[in-house]
Structures are given as structure tokens and as C-alpha cells.
Design an enzyme around this catalytic site. Structure first.
Site, PDB file in Angstrom:
ATOM      1  N   CYS A   2     -38.392 103.644  33.735  1.00 37.66           N
ATOM      2  CA  CYS A   2     -38.655 105.065  33.813  1.00 37.66           C
ATOM      3  C   CYS A   2     -40.075 105.253  33.312  1.00 37.66           C
ATOM      4  O   CYS A   2     -40.723 104.300  32.899  1.00 37.66           O
ATOM      5  CB  CYS A   2     -37.682 105.805  32.918  1.00 37.66           C
ATOM      6  SG  CYS A   2     -35.976 105.364  33.276  1.00 37.66           S
ATOM      7  N   ARG A  27     -42.729 105.093  38.792  1.00 36.71           N
ATOM      8  CA  ARG A  27     -41.791 104.331  37.966  1.00 36.71           C
ATOM      9  C   ARG A  27     -40.345 104.774  38.156  1.00 36.71           C
ATOM     10  O   ARG A  27     -39.422 104.164  37.606  1.00 36.71           O
ATOM     11  CB  ARG A  27     -42.162 104.477  36.488  1.00 36.71           C
ATOM     12  CG  ARG A  27     -43.595 104.117  36.192  1.00 36.71           C
ATOM     13  CD  ARG A  27     -43.905 104.345  34.734  1.00 36.71           C
ATOM     14  NE  ARG A  27     -43.233 103.365  33.921  1.00 36.71           N
ATOM     15  CZ  ARG A  27     -43.724 102.180  33.602  1.00 36.71           C
ATOM     16  NH1 ARG A  27     -44.916 101.839  34.035  1.00 36.71           N
ATOM     17  NH2 ARG A  27     -43.054 101.351  32.862  1.00 36.71           N
ATOM     18  N   TRP A  77     -35.377 106.464  36.499  1.00 37.25           N
ATOM     19  CA  TRP A  77     -34.788 105.611  37.519  1.00 37.25           C
ATOM     20  C   TRP A  77     -33.480 105.134  36.890  1.00 37.25           C
ATOM     21  O   TRP A  77     -33.483 104.345  35.951  1.00 37.25           O
ATOM     22  CB  TRP A  77     -35.707 104.429  37.840  1.00 37.25           C
ATOM     23  CG  TRP A  77     -35.212 103.562  38.955  1.00 37.25           C
ATOM     24  CD1 TRP A  77     -35.425 103.746  40.294  1.00 37.25           C
ATOM     25  CD2 TRP A  77     -34.429 102.363  38.840  1.00 37.25           C
ATOM     26  NE1 TRP A  77     -34.814 102.742  41.013  1.00 37.25           N
ATOM     27  CE2 TRP A  77     -34.200 101.884  40.143  1.00 37.25           C
ATOM     28  CE3 TRP A  77     -33.890 101.658  37.769  1.00 37.25           C
ATOM     29  CZ2 TRP A  77     -33.469 100.730  40.408  1.00 37.25           C
ATOM     30  CZ3 TRP A  77     -33.158 100.505  38.032  1.00 37.25           C
ATOM     31  CH2 TRP A  77     -32.951 100.055  39.338  1.00 37.25           C
ATOM     32  N   ASN A 103     -37.675 104.547  27.751  1.00 40.41           N
ATOM     33  CA  ASN A 103     -37.789 103.679  28.925  1.00 40.41           C
ATOM     34  C   ASN A 103     -37.320 102.299  28.502  1.00 40.41           C
ATOM     35  O   ASN A 103     -37.782 101.777  27.494  1.00 40.41           O
ATOM     36  CB  ASN A 103     -39.249 103.617  29.390  1.00 40.41           C
ATOM     37  CG  ASN A 103     -39.478 102.511  30.407  1.00 40.41           C
ATOM     38  OD1 ASN A 103     -38.614 102.222  31.229  1.00 40.41           O
ATOM     39  ND2 ASN A 103     -40.634 101.871  30.350  1.00 40.41           N
ATOM     40  N   GLY A 104     -36.400 101.713  29.266  1.00 38.72           N
ATOM     41  CA  GLY A 104     -35.896 100.379  28.931  1.00 38.72           C
ATOM     42  C   GLY A 104     -34.382 100.364  28.981  1.00 38.72           C
ATOM     43  O   GLY A 104     -33.768 101.270  29.561  1.00 38.72           O
ATOM     44  N   GLU A 487     -41.292  88.761  54.251  1.00 39.85           N
ATOM     45  CA  GLU A 487     -42.014  89.951  53.807  1.00 39.85           C
ATOM     46  C   GLU A 487     -41.910  91.079  54.855  1.00 39.85           C
ATOM     47  O   GLU A 487     -41.729  92.250  54.506  1.00 39.85           O
ATOM     48  CB  GLU A 487     -43.482  89.599  53.522  1.00 39.85           C
ATOM     49  CG  GLU A 487     -44.389  90.752  53.144  1.00 39.85           C
ATOM     50  CD  GLU A 487     -43.955  91.542  51.898  1.00 39.85           C
ATOM     51  OE1 GLU A 487     -43.051  91.099  51.178  1.00 39.85           O
ATOM     52  OE2 GLU A 487     -44.506  92.634  51.682  1.00 39.85           O
ATOM     53  N   LYS A 491     -40.249  94.694  54.056  1.00 40.51           N
ATOM     54  CA  LYS A 491     -40.919  95.987  54.274  1.00 40.51           C
ATOM     55  C   LYS A 491     -40.006  96.914  55.068  1.00 40.51           C
ATOM     56  O   LYS A 491     -39.844  98.076  54.732  1.00 40.51           O
ATOM     57  CB  LYS A 491     -42.229  95.802  55.067  1.00 40.51           C
ATOM     58  CG  LYS A 491     -43.415  95.277  54.314  1.00 40.51           C
ATOM     59  CD  LYS A 491     -44.008  96.181  53.275  1.00 40.51           C
ATOM     60  CE  LYS A 491     -43.339  96.058  51.962  1.00 40.51           C
ATOM     61  NZ  LYS A 491     -43.700  95.034  51.038  1.00 40.51           N
ATOM     62  N   GLU A 494     -36.875  98.093  52.976  1.00 41.19           N
ATOM     63  CA  GLU A 494     -37.073  98.989  51.831  1.00 41.19           C
ATOM     64  C   GLU A 494     -37.482 100.401  52.220  1.00 41.19           C
ATOM     65  O   GLU A 494     -37.172 101.342  51.492  1.00 41.19           O
ATOM     66  CB  GLU A 494     -37.986  98.394  50.750  1.00 41.19           C
ATOM     67  CG  GLU A 494     -39.425  98.168  51.068  1.00 41.19           C
ATOM     68  CD  GLU A 494     -40.195  97.576  49.863  1.00 41.19           C
ATOM     69  OE1 GLU A 494     -41.206  96.909  50.108  1.00 41.19           O
ATOM     70  OE2 GLU A 494     -39.808  97.804  48.705  1.00 41.19           O
ATOM     71  N   HIS A 510     -27.933  77.080  62.684  1.00 42.83           N
ATOM     72  CA  HIS A 510     -26.976  76.645  61.659  1.00 42.83           C
ATOM     73  C   HIS A 510     -26.113  77.800  61.155  1.00 42.83           C
ATOM     74  O   HIS A 510     -25.495  77.696  60.109  1.00 42.83           O
ATOM     75  CB  HIS A 510     -27.719  75.981  60.496  1.00 42.83           C
ATOM     76  CG  HIS A 510     -28.456  74.748  60.917  1.00 42.83           C
ATOM     77  ND1 HIS A 510     -27.824  73.573  61.256  1.00 42.83           N
ATOM     78  CD2 HIS A 510     -29.786  74.538  61.132  1.00 42.83           C
ATOM     79  CE1 HIS A 510     -28.725  72.680  61.625  1.00 42.83           C
ATOM     80  NE2 HIS A 510     -29.923  73.247  61.563  1.00 42.83           N
ATOM     81  N   LYS A 609     -41.653 101.618  41.706  1.00 39.74           N
ATOM     82  CA  LYS A 609     -42.790 100.715  41.895  1.00 39.74           C
ATOM     83  C   LYS A 609     -42.840  99.632  40.817  1.00 39.74           C
ATOM     84  O   LYS A 609     -43.217  98.503  41.091  1.00 39.74           O
ATOM     85  CB  LYS A 609     -44.077 101.550  41.871  1.00 39.74           C
ATOM     86  CG  LYS A 609     -45.332 100.780  42.152  1.00 39.74           C
ATOM     87  CD  LYS A 609     -45.673 100.814  43.614  1.00 39.74           C
ATOM     88  CE  LYS A 609     -46.841  99.934  43.970  1.00 39.74           C
ATOM     89  NZ  LYS A 609     -46.620  99.209  45.229  1.00 39.74           N
TER      90      LYS A 609
HETATM   91  C1  AGP Z   1     -42.579  95.534  47.270  1.00 38.44           C
HETATM   92  O1  AGP Z   1     -42.713  96.267  48.439  1.00 38.44           O
HETATM   93  C2  AGP Z   1     -41.495  95.939  46.419  1.00 38.44           C
HETATM   94  N1  AGP Z   1     -41.535  97.306  46.126  1.00 38.44           N
HETATM   95  C3  AGP Z   1     -41.073  95.013  45.291  1.00 38.44           C
HETATM   96  O2  AGP Z   1     -40.410  93.956  45.905  1.00 38.44           O
HETATM   97  C4  AGP Z   1     -42.144  94.422  44.347  1.00 38.44           C
HETATM   98  O3  AGP Z   1     -42.955  93.536  45.040  1.00 38.44           O
HETATM   99  C5  AGP Z   1     -41.432  93.695  43.181  1.00 38.44           C
HETATM  100  O4  AGP Z   1     -40.677  94.625  42.460  1.00 38.44           O
HETATM  101  C6  AGP Z   1     -42.375  92.970  42.264  1.00 38.44           C
HETATM  102  O5  AGP Z   1     -43.263  93.835  41.630  1.00 38.44           O
HETATM  103  P1  AGP Z   1     -44.569  93.303  40.918  1.00 38.44           P
HETATM  104  O6  AGP Z   1     -45.416  92.664  41.955  1.00 38.44           O
HETATM  105  O7  AGP Z   1     -45.194  94.521  40.325  1.00 38.44           O
HETATM  106  O8  AGP Z   1     -44.145  92.316  39.878  1.00 38.44           O
END
Ligand code: AGP
Length: 614
Positions: A2, A27, A77, A103-104, A487, A491, A494, A510, A609
Site C-alpha cells: 500500500c 502501489r 492494495w 504498509n506491509g 512476456e 502483458k 495483466e 508434449h 506496481k
Molecule cells: C509487470 O508488467 C508486472 N506489473 C510485474 O510482473 C512486475 O514486473 C513484478 O511485480 C516485478 O516488479 P519489479 O520489477 O519492480 O521487481
């Protein structure tokens, strides 16, 4: 994960808290709240949803808050308890006089809660945080001193926390503390800020104090006192932040994600301008302290990361093993930290993280540091907790990335891995100089090639439109682009919530091939090189099961027209650099599909993020 913000000073606090929370929205954004000192009592206001909802809630209270100059705020969050008003922070004790944001995660909250309930505390929420409010209040009843009460309470807490606490009997004061979660104090004349991250206060001051774990700071408008866990006074170290107040603007783009995709050519240029002057010169990595001696003593490299950073690390493995001949293991941080990893002084451990504060990666780094490994951190945040653990630092300089879906930071991490591999190959002399020169020459051409893709996006947009109604999506590739498939799929899932998966194409037969029929799009990342023909055969196998075939390729081969229903062509590029080119159309496909589906591109559901919980 958070965001928290606090202020004590002489300015009206409301806008400071709301602006601060807006800067911390990356966050978390499922609910928010503030507590402000109003005359003789602390008022709490909360709302569910994005910060906009809290602003609306506060509109009718503006008058009663207008004179307040002390307060705390939180953007959530959810980890414990759904995003509801009751679970939103700030949380209070039984009598409502003590108010806090957190936060935590409090790991022993169940035990603490049972004990506190038995002693008469009445819990209103399902959160772990509320236990801290009751616990500190209990200690306050004994000490009548907020700082002492916090010091006693945190001794009983296990887990990660950044806390900001106010008490009605000690008005105009904030007590803050942290363990394994970020908390930084902003310092200005007659005022202090306290926040999870610098953007929350950078427009007010560029002077900051980074609080260490288990330190407690007591802040009033004209005083600051820090003590350590033994109660001893600590002399505050004020640092000048290398930050400009940045106006986070979309610059005319509909979303930050699209803007950040378009910034990628300049991100690469910017990195190379410092570190790779010309193909004939050696790579310059000033803050990487890997000498010939250190490299000679290395048995292997372990790279630890999460999410998109993990995919960058997987490409890093290919390139480091190829150029330097050092074995590289790549592992998700969340797996690495819960097993007996073999790490020692002969292992180089590389942590990769955009934010530099991802909890799992930070813990993994601390574990391997304790075992004597050299720690190299690749991050976009040279001021982060992870960077502070580094023996060597590779700052990727992508600039602030706002969109939750990482794009330009990924390109910057890849560029940094290529530079690191070149740097080590140059020191170790493991690769012919002429080939390294060619490699560097090709790298310098990357920005123009990405610009070519970005100036001709209609075909990509059309492809996204055509496949936007699908429920599932498969990406296949081989070799160095297998992580590109992962990747690309990440994308898409998400931001569009489509079930997308990346496979090494040779694995299709397989098992996954059983899923293929005329409804399944299969996107083949078909870049010219060692595995091109193999991947072509795998694509044929998928076509034979009636899958809807899409190619992303740098080949002009005519026979692709028969095999694929849709072809996206990108500029020609050497195989080892192709992941940087191939990812751009995949980012755009994900973006446009999410856009067509009307999704919240920059702030997708359930995500944040910075992931500061393990
Ligand atoms: C990426 O699009 C994601 N939002 C997520 O996977 C991110 O890369 C991951 O949480 C790692 O974050 P960081 O690079 O800040 O450690």
C-alpha cells in the site's frame, strides 16, 4: 503493498495528503483514507475504489478540515480483508483516540488478535493492521507516551511494516517506524513529510532522511527525533535527492502505457549514450565493481527477479552464457527464498527489479548477501532498498514508469543485460573482439528500428482488433525469444484478463497441443536465426490442428503467407538482439486488445506496481 503518506507542519494538510496519495496510487488503488487533526479530535475519512472516490467523499467535509495541518493517509492494495470502507485505513483503537496507517503484513496478527480480544479489544475490520492500533493503544495506557508505546508494541510484532501513528492526547505529532518496508521522511523548514516513496513529497522538498529498520521517528512541525530499537538517539542523515519534481503527464497519449511504449527508443539511446560511446570502445559501467579477479573467482551467476523482470533475466541468461561462458541460473525470487539455495563467495547474485523494492527479491538478495555473494542490482530506482544492498549497481535509467504493466523498464533491463554481458566478456576476453564490435554496432541501431515499428502501428492495431474477442491466446517461440513469448503473454493477461500463455514451441506436442482448435490464436515469434526452421515446423503442427495462426517475424519468406492468417513484420535484426525488437509489437497487441475491451489499461484490476509483500 500500500502507500502511506503523512504531514506535520503549518500548511493545510488536505491537499498535501491527497496529492501524495495520488503519486502513490501505483502501489494500490482499491480503497483509501485519511486521518486529520481537527481542533480537539482526529477525524477519519475513507472510501472504496480509486482515490477519486475519497476526493468525492471529502468534498462535503472540506470546511471542517480546512484548518488542519497534521494528518496521515493511506492507499490500499488489499491483503487481509476485502476492499471495504471498514477494512480501509486509517485504523483506530477501541476509544478512537489512536489512529494509524500501515504498509506491509503483520505475520503474527492472529496470535496478537486472539490475545487482544481476550483482553477486551473489539475488532471492527478483518485486517492484520487493526491489531497494531489496539496493541499500541494498550502500551499507551501504560506509558502515556506515544513514542514509548510504539517502541514497546513493535517488539511484539513480526512481519513487515511501515507505520504512521497519531494520538489525540498528543496533538500535532506523528510517530513513524518501519521494518522491511519503505518509509522516507521529507524535510523542509517547519514541516516534515513521511511517505512510502519520494514522489509523494518531491514537489515540496528534495531533502530526505531514509529511516532504517526498527528506527522510530517522532515528528512535530519544528522537531524531529529518531531513536533506534534500543531507545538510543540517532543523528539524522539528511540526503539531497537527485530528483526533480516531475509532472506525470500523458503528453497527449490516451494512456501512460502507450506513452511509455513510445519512449522506448529514447530510453535505449539514453542508456547507450552513457555506457556505449561507439562500437570500437569498451562498455563503461561505472558502478559495477566486477574486477578481473572477481570474475576469475566466479563459478556461476544466479539471477533472481519477479514478473517482467524475471523475463528480462531469462534473456540475460542466454546472452551471458553465450558471451561469457559463465553458467547462469534464473529463478523467481518467491521460489528462491524458501529453499536451501547453494550460494557462496564464488557466486555472483544479480537482483533485477524495476521498483527496487519487490519484497521477494529484496529478501532473496539479503539472504545471498549474508552468504558472502557479490550482489549486483539492476534497477530503475537507484535510491531503492535493493540498490542500498548492492555491491555493484546497474541503474537502468528508464525514467518514472507509471503504467502498472512494465514496458520501457523491460526494454531498459534488456539493454542493461546486454551491456553487462559485453562488459564481462571484454574483461574476461571470452569472445572475439571483432564480433563484440559487431554486436555493439547492432545495439546502437536498435532505437531506429523500434521507431520504425512505432511509426507503422496500423497493422498491429488491426491484428489486435481481429483477435480481441478471444478467451485464450498462445504465444510460441524458441531459444532466446522463449522469454519474449512469456512476456508477451504476461502483458496480455495483466491488462486484458485474457488467459494467455507462452510456451517453448518444442513443448507444444508434449501436451498443450491438445488445446488447439479453430478458436485458438497461436502467435509464433519467428525471428531469423538458429531455431527459425524448427519453429516453422512447430507452427505447421499447430496449423494442422486448425489453430488461428499469427506470425511476428523479420523474415520476408513468401511461404509464411500460406501458413499464417496474419503476419506482423518487424525490421531485420541480429538474432541475439531480436527480443528487444520482438517485444514492441507484443506490448502494442496487449495494449490495443485491452483498449478495445474497454479495460483500465494503466491500473488493471487486482494489481499494483510495487509488490512489497512476500
Ligand atoms: C509487470 O508488467 C508486472 N506489473 C510485474 O510482473 C512486475 O514486473 C513484478 O511485480 C516485478 O516488479 P519489479 O520489477 O519492480 O521487481
Amino acid at each position: 503493498m500500500c502507500g502511506i503518506v503523512g504531514y506535520v507542519g503549518n500548511k493545510p494538510v488536505l491537499d498535501i495528503l491527497l496529492d501524495g496519495l495520488e503519486q502513490l496510487e501505483y502501489r494500490g488503488y482499491d480503497s483509501s483514507g485519511i486521518a486529520v487533526q481537527c481542533k480537539d479530535k482526529i477525524n477519519v475519512y475513507k472510501a472504496v475504489g480509486k482515490l477519486k472516490a475519497l476526493r468525492e467523499e471529502l468534498a462535503s467535509h472540506a470546511y471542517e478540515i480546512s484548518k488542519s495541518t497534521v494528518g496521515i493517509g493511506h492507499i490500499r492494495w488489499a491483503t487481509h480483508g476485502a476492499p471495504t470502507v471498514v477494512n480501509a485505513h486509517p485504523h483506530t483503537c477501541n476509544c478512537g483516540k489512536l489512529v494509524l496507517v500501515h504498509n506491509g503484513i503483520i505475520e503474527n496478527y492472529k496470535e496478537l488478535k486472539a490475545k487482544l480480544e481476550a483482553e477486551g479489544c473489539v475488532f471492527k475490520s478483518q485486517t492484520d493492521t487493526e491489531t497494531v492500533a489496539h496493541l499500541v493503544a494498550q502500551k499507551y495506557a501504560l506509558t502515556h507516551d506515544l513514542t514509548k508505546a510504539v517502541a514497546l508494541a513493535v517488539k511484539e510484532i513480526e512481519g513487515a511494516f511501515a507505520l504512521e501513528i497519531m494520538h489525540n492526547d498528543e496533538p500535532n505529532k506523528l510517530v513513524i517506524t518501519k521494518r522491511n518496508a519503505p518509509l522516507v521522511i521529507g524535510v523542509a523548514p517547519d514541516e516534515y513529510y513521511a511517505a512510502s516513496d519520494i514522489p509523494a513529497f518531491i514537489k515540496h522538498t528534495n531533502k530526505a532522511i531514509y529511516l532504517s529498520d526498527d528506527q522510530i521517528a517522532t515528528l512535530t512541525a519544528d522537531s524531529l527525533e529518531i531513536i533506534d530499537k534500543n531507545g538510543c538517539k540517532v543523528e539524522p542523515k539528511i540526503e539531497l535527492l537527485p530528483w526533480e519534481p516531475v509532472a506525470l503527464s500523458k503528453m497527449g497519449y490516451k494512456h501512460f502505457m502507450l506513452k511509455e511504449i513510445h519512449e522506448q527508443p529514447d530510453v535505449i539511446r539514453n542508456i547507450l549514450s552513457d555506457k556505449l560511446k561507439s562500437p570500437e570502445e569498451n562498455v563503461i559501467l561505472d558502478e559495477v565493481k566486477l574486477t578481473k579477479e572477481t570474475l576469475r573467482n566466479l563459478n556461476r551467476i544466479q539471477v533472481i527477479a519477479c514478473g517482467t523482470s524475471l523475463h528480462a533475466a531469462m534473456i540475460g541468461k542466454y546472452i551471458i552464457e553465450d558471451l561469457c561462458g559463465i553458467p547462469v541460473d534464473v529463478e523467481a525470487s518467491s521460489e528462491y527464498i524458501y529453499r536451501k539455495t547453494v550460494t557462496d563467495a564464488h557466486t555472483l547474485v544479480i537482483g533485477v527489479s524495476q521498483s527496487g523494492e519487490t519484497a521477494d527479491t529484496l529478501t532473496a538478495i539479503k539472504q545471498s548477501k549474508a552468504r558472502g555473494s557479490h550482489i549486483l542490482i539492476i534497477t530503475n530506482r537507484p535510491d531503492s532498498a535493493m540498490a542500498r544492498e548492492a555491491d555493484s549497481l546497474l541503474s537502468v535509467n528508464a525514467g518514472i514508469e507509471v503504467s502498472v504493466a512494465a514496458t520501457k523498464s523491460y526494454i531498459a533491463q534488456l539493454t542493461s543485460f546486454y551491456l553487462l554481458a559485453l562488459y564481462m566478456a571484454e574483461i574476461k576476453g571470452t569472445y572475439p573482439v571483432s564480433e563484440l564490435t559487431n554486436f555493439k554496432h547492432e545495439m546502437l541501431m536498435l532505437p531506429q528500428k523500434i521507431e520504425q515499428i512505432l511509426s507503422n502501428m496500423e497493422n498491429i492495431r488491426e491484428c489486435a482488433r481481429k483477435y480481441s474477442a478471444t478467451r485464450d491466446f498462445i504465444y510460441i517461440a524458441r531459444g532466446i525469444n522463449y522469454p519474449t513469448a512469456l512476456e508477451g503473454a504476461l502483458k496480455l493477461k495483466e491488462i486484458s484478463y485474457i488467459n494467455a500463455t507462452g510456451y517453448p514451441a518444442g513443448e507444444l506436442k508434449h501436451g498443450p497441443i491438445a488445446m488447439l482448435d479453430e478458436s485458438m490464436p497461436v502467435l509464433s515469434i519467428l525471428m531469423k536465426g538458429a531455431v527459425y526452421e524448427k519453429l516453422l515446423s512447430n507452427s505447421e503442427e499447430a496449423k494442422a490442428r486448425n489453430a488461428r495462426m499469427i506470425a511476428l517475424t523479420n523474415s520476408q519468406d513468401k511461404k509464411l503467407d500460406e501458413l499464417f492468417d496474419y503476419i506482423i513484420r518487424v525490421p531485420d535484426v541480429a538474432e541475439y538482439l531480436s527480443p528487444i525488437i520482438a517485444i514492441v509489437p507484443l506490448q502494442l497487441i496487449a495494449y490495443y486488445i485491452a483498449e478495445f475491451l474497454g479495460k483500465d489499461v494503466d491500473q488493471p484490476r487486482n494489481l499494483a506496481k510495487s509488490v512489497t509483500v512476500e
